[in-house]
Scaffold this active site. Structure first.
Site, PDB file in Angstrom:
ATOM      1  N   ASP A  26       0.666  -1.084   0.109  1.00  9.22           N
ATOM      2  CA  ASP A  26      -0.064  -0.187  -0.046  1.00  9.22           C
ATOM      3  C   ASP A  26       0.833   1.154   0.158  1.00  9.22           C
ATOM      4  O   ASP A  26       0.452   2.430  -0.210  1.00  9.22           O
ATOM      5  CB  ASP A  26      -0.936  -0.029   1.051  1.00  9.22           C
ATOM      6  N   SER A  27       2.285   1.038   0.130  1.00 12.62           N
ATOM      7  CA  SER A  27       3.132   2.094  -0.054  1.00 12.62           C
ATOM      8  C   SER A  27       3.125   2.876  -1.381  1.00 12.62           C
ATOM      9  O   SER A  27       3.796   3.682  -1.710  1.00 12.62           O
ATOM     10  CB  SER A  27       4.432   1.911   0.624  1.00 12.62           C
TER      11      SER A  27
ATOM     12  N   ASP B 118      -0.873  -6.096  -0.452  1.00  9.66           N
ATOM     13  CA  ASP B 118      -0.956  -5.397   0.785  1.00  9.66           C
ATOM     14  C   ASP B 118      -2.600  -5.043   0.967  1.00  9.66           C
ATOM     15  O   ASP B 118      -3.006  -4.291  -0.081  1.00  9.66           O
ATOM     16  CB  ASP B 118      -0.281  -4.199   0.708  1.00  9.66           C
TER      17      ASP B 118
ATOM     18  N   LYS C 181      -1.429  -9.450   2.701  1.00 11.42           N
ATOM     19  CA  LYS C 181      -0.760  -8.883   4.090  1.00 11.42           C
ATOM     20  C   LYS C 181      -1.706  -7.784   4.652  1.00 11.42           C
ATOM     21  O   LYS C 181      -2.357  -7.119   3.886  1.00 11.42           O
ATOM     22  CB  LYS C 181       0.489  -8.227   3.493  1.00 11.42           C
TER      23      LYS C 181
ATOM     24  N   GLU D  85      -2.414  -5.342   8.478  1.00 14.26           N
ATOM     25  CA  GLU D  85      -1.490  -4.646   9.572  1.00 14.26           C
ATOM     26  C   GLU D  85      -2.355  -4.979  10.783  1.00 14.26           C
ATOM     27  O   GLU D  85      -3.579  -4.693  11.021  1.00 14.26           O
ATOM     28  CB  GLU D  85      -1.241  -3.149   9.478  1.00 14.26           C
TER      29      GLU D  85
ATOM     30  N   GLU E 296       8.115  -4.022  11.692  1.00 17.76           N
ATOM     31  CA  GLU E 296       8.639  -2.676  11.209  1.00 17.76           C
ATOM     32  C   GLU E 296       9.058  -1.876  12.166  1.00 17.76           C
ATOM     33  O   GLU E 296       8.259  -1.500  13.312  1.00 17.76           O
ATOM     34  CB  GLU E 296       7.428  -2.013  10.230  1.00 17.76           C
TER      35      GLU E 296
HETATM   36  N1  LIG Z   1       9.407   4.852   0.412  1.00 17.22           N
HETATM   37  C1  LIG Z   1       8.834   4.412   1.541  1.00 17.22           C
HETATM   38  N2  LIG Z   1       9.617   3.769   2.238  1.00 17.22           N
HETATM   39  C2  LIG Z   1       9.127   2.991   3.549  1.00 17.22           C
HETATM   40  O1  LIG Z   1       9.843   2.371   4.274  1.00 17.22           O
HETATM   41  C3  LIG Z   1       7.624   3.260   3.655  1.00 17.22           C
HETATM   42  C4  LIG Z   1       7.207   4.033   2.837  1.00 17.22           C
HETATM   43  N3  LIG Z   1       7.486   4.593   1.790  1.00 17.22           N
HETATM   44  N4  LIG Z   1       5.655   4.169   3.030  1.00 17.22           N
HETATM   45  C5  LIG Z   1       4.844   3.435   3.875  1.00 17.22           C
HETATM   46  C6  LIG Z   1       5.866   3.253   4.806  1.00 17.22           C
HETATM   47  C7  LIG Z   1       6.244   4.455   5.793  1.00 17.22           C
HETATM   48  N5  LIG Z   1       7.345   4.188   6.568  1.00 17.22           N
HETATM   49  C8  LIG Z   1       8.109   4.720   7.061  1.00 17.22           C
HETATM   50  C9  LIG Z   1       8.168   6.432   6.681  1.00 17.22           C
HETATM   51  C10 LIG Z   1       8.819   7.185   7.423  1.00 17.22           C
HETATM   52  C11 LIG Z   1       9.845   6.721   8.581  1.00 17.22           C
HETATM   53  C12 LIG Z   1      10.728   7.756   8.960  1.00 17.22           C
HETATM   54  O2  LIG Z   1      10.820   8.701   8.683  1.00 17.22           O
HETATM   55  N6  LIG Z   1      11.552   7.271   9.946  1.00 17.22           N
HETATM   56  C13 LIG Z   1      12.613   7.939  10.655  1.00 17.22           C
HETATM   57  C14 LIG Z   1      12.265   8.448  12.103  1.00 17.22           C
HETATM   58  C15 LIG Z   1      12.271   7.332  13.160  1.00 17.22           C
HETATM   59  C16 LIG Z   1      11.992   7.979  14.541  1.00 17.22           C
HETATM   60  O3  LIG Z   1      12.054   8.811  14.654  1.00 17.22           O
HETATM   61  O4  LIG Z   1      11.987   7.022  15.392  1.00 17.22           O
HETATM   62  C17 LIG Z   1      14.013   7.290  10.763  1.00 17.22           C
HETATM   63  O5  LIG Z   1      15.068   7.844  10.776  1.00 17.22           O
HETATM   64  O6  LIG Z   1      13.950   5.919  10.549  1.00 17.22           O
HETATM   65  C18 LIG Z   1       9.843   5.534   8.789  1.00 17.22           C
HETATM   66  C19 LIG Z   1       9.036   4.656   8.137  1.00 17.22           C
HETATM   67  C20 LIG Z   1       7.751   2.843   6.045  1.00 17.22           C
HETATM   68  N7  LIG Z   1       7.120   2.628   4.671  1.00 17.22           N
HETATM   69  C1  LIG Z   2       7.128  -1.600   3.965  1.00 20.27           C
HETATM   70  C2  LIG Z   2       6.170  -2.666   3.553  1.00 20.27           C
HETATM   71  C3  LIG Z   2       6.382  -3.806   4.708  1.00 20.27           C
HETATM   72  C4  LIG Z   2       4.894  -2.312   3.331  1.00 20.27           C
HETATM   73  O1  LIG Z   2       3.755  -2.713   4.216  1.00 20.27           O
HETATM   74  C5  LIG Z   2       4.562  -1.523   2.121  1.00 20.27           C
HETATM   75  O2  LIG Z   2       5.446  -1.597   1.264  1.00 20.27           O
HETATM   76  O3  LIG Z   2       3.305  -1.037   1.973  1.00 20.27           O
HETATM   77 MG   LIG Z   3       2.013  -1.510   3.594  1.00 17.42          MG
END
Ligand SMILES: Nc1nc(=O)c2c([nH]1)NC[C@@H]1CN(c3ccc(C(=O)N[C@@H](CCC(=O)O)C(=O)O)cc3)CN21
Ligand SMILES: CC(C)C(=O)C(=O)O
Ligand SMILES: [Mg+2]
Length: 292
Positions: A72-73, A111, A141, A143, A209
């Protein structure tokens, strides 16, 4: 317990992955969920990537990625939304169809998007059936933990393999207070209880995750089914990344858990810039590109 002894003792065997260990898939043969269980038993980590279209599905399949996720990303990596929440079943289905048409060997997981399964096990099954029948996915999948055990059970007993997703679950970002690490400290026990509940309900694998590596390691050891980590440390049975992060197509600051294996943004930007310059200078098309 072997399938045979389960039959003799009169117990009902769980639907998936409980039979005798099977051989890994031969080259060119479709990956099945029991192959993933077998890789866990052998201690061989495996990779998973998202894919949303024909070329990525073909290339990743040929690169030996055994599982492709139509995430769904796609919401924020294909359609241009800022979060995962707005994307619909009708938007995702054509992407699932493109990937399943193109992946010869990889197992394709669809997803379930926000709002398409949470209402009831019946809603979850109706949505999953669309992804299986119209999308030709091999699994879905969703959540959530214990609260979705009944949904997972409804799907698995109808013949739909289910991958769970715990820890940071993007569809609940508003409830979780943003993109934050989950299952720290005491909450690690709740993560394990959720994972065990999904396994009990018939899930064939569980994504974790953004959870501490120690918590993910414990869950991985306690579960018979494979765990798939994204920001969950090195001890999960498998690792998944969003492909545009992995290949450097997405610009901007990547989450900490991302490793970039290419600079596709730079390659594509360079190609488009060179094409534009050629056209403006009158150098494209050259004689060999024209018909006379
Ligand atoms: N391009 C992309 N990658 C992804 O991994 C992803 C998506 N899109 N879309 C759906 C979700 C959203 N996800 C995300 C989006 C942002 C962060 C993020 O900004 N993390 C920071 C902050 C963590 C914190 O503050 O604890 C990091 O540095 O990991 C993490 C997962 C994972 N998924
Ligand atoms: C990051 C993976 C596990 C996901 O759920 C997605 O891409 O939507
Ligand atoms: Mg997803």
């Amino acid at each position: 317990m072997s399938a045979q002894s389960a039959g003799e003792s009169g117990e009902v065997a769980a639907p998936y992955g409980t039979g005798p260990a099977a051989a890994p898939p031969a080259p060119g043969r479709k990956v099945r969920i029991h192959h993933l269980r077998e890789l866990k038993e052998r201690g061989e980590p495996w990779p998973m990537l998202t894919a949303y279209d024909m070329y990525t599905a073909e290339l990743f399949d040929e690169a030996g990625i055994p599982v492709l996720l139509v995430g769904d990303s796609a919401a924020n990596n294909v359609f241009g939304y800022d979060t995962s929440l707005p994307v619909t079943v009708d938007e995702l289905l054509p992407l699932v169809r493109a990937v399943t048409r193109s992946a010869k060997r990889a197992l394709v997981v669809a997803d379930l998007p926000f709002g398409s399964y949470q209402l009831s096990p019946e809603q979850a099954l109706a949505t999953a059936v669309r992804f299986m029948k119209e999308g030709r996915a091999q699994a879905v999948k969703l959540e959530g933990g214990r609260r979705f055990a009944a949904h997972v059970e409804a799907l698995t007993s109808a013949g739909v393999p289910v991958m769970g997703h715990l820890g940071f679950t993007p569809q609940s970002e508003h409830n979780l207070g943003g993109y934050r690490v989950q299952a720290r400290g005491e909450a690690a026990d709740a993560l394990l209880a959720d994972a065990l509940a999904l396994q009990e309900a018939g899930a064939f694998a569980v994504v974790m995750e953004m959870v501490p590596a120690e918590a993910a390691k414990r869950v991985t050891h306690e579960l018979k089914i494979p765990t798939v980590g994204i920001g969950a440390g090195p001890d999960c049975d498998a690792q998944v990344l969003v492909w545009q992060d992995m290949a450097g197509l997405r610009r901007g600051k990547a989450p900490r858990f991302v490793k970039r294996y290419a600079d596709l943004a730079g390659v594509l930007q360079g190609a488009a810039t060179a094409f534009a310059e050629d056209v403006r200078r009158g150098e494209f098309p050259a004689p060999e590109h024209a018909f006379h």
